[in-house]
Design an enzyme around this catalytic site. Structure first.
Site, PDB file in Angstrom:
ATOM      1  N   ASN A  94       0.801  -1.222   0.000  1.00 28.51           N
ATOM      2  CA  ASN A  94       0.000   0.000   0.000  1.00 28.51           C
ATOM      3  C   ASN A  94       0.836   1.275   0.000  1.00 28.51           C
ATOM      4  O   ASN A  94       0.328   2.354  -0.282  1.00 28.51           O
ATOM      5  CB  ASN A  94      -0.961   0.011   1.194  1.00 28.51           C
ATOM      6  CG  ASN A  94      -0.268  -0.179   2.518  1.00 28.51           C
ATOM      7  OD1 ASN A  94       0.474  -1.145   2.719  1.00 28.51           O
ATOM      8  ND2 ASN A  94      -0.502   0.738   3.453  1.00 28.51           N
ATOM      9  N   HIS A  95       2.135   1.180   0.306  1.00 28.58           N
ATOM     10  CA  HIS A  95       3.006   2.360   0.291  1.00 28.58           C
ATOM     11  C   HIS A  95       3.919   2.415  -0.933  1.00 28.58           C
ATOM     12  O   HIS A  95       4.802   3.271  -1.000  1.00 28.58           O
ATOM     13  CB  HIS A  95       3.857   2.404   1.568  1.00 28.58           C
ATOM     14  CG  HIS A  95       3.083   2.687   2.808  1.00 28.58           C
ATOM     15  ND1 HIS A  95       3.295   2.006   3.986  1.00 28.58           N
ATOM     16  CD2 HIS A  95       2.084   3.564   3.052  1.00 28.58           C
ATOM     17  CE1 HIS A  95       2.466   2.460   4.913  1.00 28.58           C
ATOM     18  NE2 HIS A  95       1.715   3.397   4.360  1.00 28.58           N
ATOM     19  N   HIS A 128       2.497  -7.136   5.142  1.00 33.19           N
ATOM     20  CA  HIS A 128       1.784  -5.923   5.549  1.00 33.19           C
ATOM     21  C   HIS A 128       1.584  -5.775   7.055  1.00 33.19           C
ATOM     22  O   HIS A 128       1.700  -4.672   7.577  1.00 33.19           O
ATOM     23  CB  HIS A 128       0.417  -5.798   4.861  1.00 33.19           C
ATOM     24  CG  HIS A 128      -0.375  -4.598   5.280  1.00 33.19           C
ATOM     25  ND1 HIS A 128       0.065  -3.300   5.068  1.00 33.19           N
ATOM     26  CD2 HIS A 128      -1.576  -4.480   5.908  1.00 33.19           C
ATOM     27  CE1 HIS A 128      -0.845  -2.449   5.539  1.00 33.19           C
ATOM     28  NE2 HIS A 128      -1.834  -3.146   6.059  1.00 33.19           N
TER      29      HIS A 128
END
Length: 261
Positions: A67-68, A177
């Site tokens: 997600n980053h 994650h």
């Protein structure tokens, strides 16, 4: 072949740990291929060409994301130029890909990077289950003998469901994650290696890599102070999958949890 998947590298401490420890592990464990999640490897968060370069120089064959992955614009060109630097394939993005094929000489391996949706809804990822079908077909048409899936997801249920959904169709599914290594490394009934979360590579005395006092203050008082990675000694988390090169299925899964003194 022994394939080592390494959990999320966090900041400077994580980069230093992988530079120090990965070459030793590769030699001692007779590792033939290394996949490292590097989406938090830059100072602050995200990934930059500098942090990606450090991970590759440590011995990673492929870097996966999450997600980053797109937080730092300076990495966008590298996502396009280096096919072995991945970001989740099921996010809407004009840069890079979540699929690659690695030629290992006597065999070949495809790596697929996907993002979960539960708890990450604001990112608007496409359905990872459907996306996995398309990418597996691509891998097979490319002649991949082994297929590995990094599923960057929040919910353990979503990770386990994808593992079972892909059982027998890929070599291994490993979750990333959540930065805490789960105690469920296994080989699923149809031969796919699996672990719900690899864990992380970064500061040992932290909250998921971040300075503990920042997270504690956020929980106690709602203080919105910006996250900063902790320093100090490191841990390196991951899992080794021993894969039969003929069938492409996993024989054994060995979790790795190393603590620096």
């Amino acid at each position: 072949m022994r394939v080592f998947a390494v959990g999320d590298v966090c900041g400077e401490v994580g980069c230093k740990a992988i530079l120090k420890l990965l070459p030793k592990i590769k030699k001692e464990k007779n590792i033939g291929m290394v996949i490292v999640n590097g989406e938090n490897s830059a100072v602050g968060n995200g990934i930059t060409p500098e942090s990606a370069g450090l991970i590759f120089s440590a011995g990673a064959d492929i870097i996966t994301g999450g997600n980053h992955s797109l937080c730092r614009k300076e990495v966008y060109d590298m996502l396009d130029e280096n096919p072995f630097l991945l970001r989740p394939d099921n996010i809407k993005c004009d840069y890079g890909s979540g699929y690659c094929l690695l030629d290992l000489g006597r065999t070949s391996a495809a790596v697929i990077n996907l993002l979960g949706r539960y708890g990450l809804e604001k990112l608007g990822a496409d359905n990872p289950f459907i996306a996995s079908n398309n990418l597996i077909e691509r891998a097979k048409s490319d002649g991949a003998k082994m297929i590995f899936v990094d599923f960057h997801a929040e919910a353990t249920s979503e990770k386990k469901a994808l593992g079972l959904y892909l059982d027998g169709r890929v070599s291994a599914v490993f979750g990333t994650h959540t930065h805490i290594q789960t105690a469920d490394a296994t080989v699923l009934p149809k031969g796919t290696g699996y672990i719900t979360d690899l864990g992380m590579t970064g500061p040992k005395h932290s909250v998921l890599g971040v300075k503990g006092e920042i997270i504690i203050n956020r929980f106690v008082s709602g203080d919105p102070t910006k996250f900063e990675f902790a320093d100090g000694n490191a841990i390196l988390n991951g899992c080794i999958f021993d894969v039969d090169e003929t069938s492409g299925l996993t024989i054994s899964a060995e979790p790795i949890f190393i603590k620096e003194a």
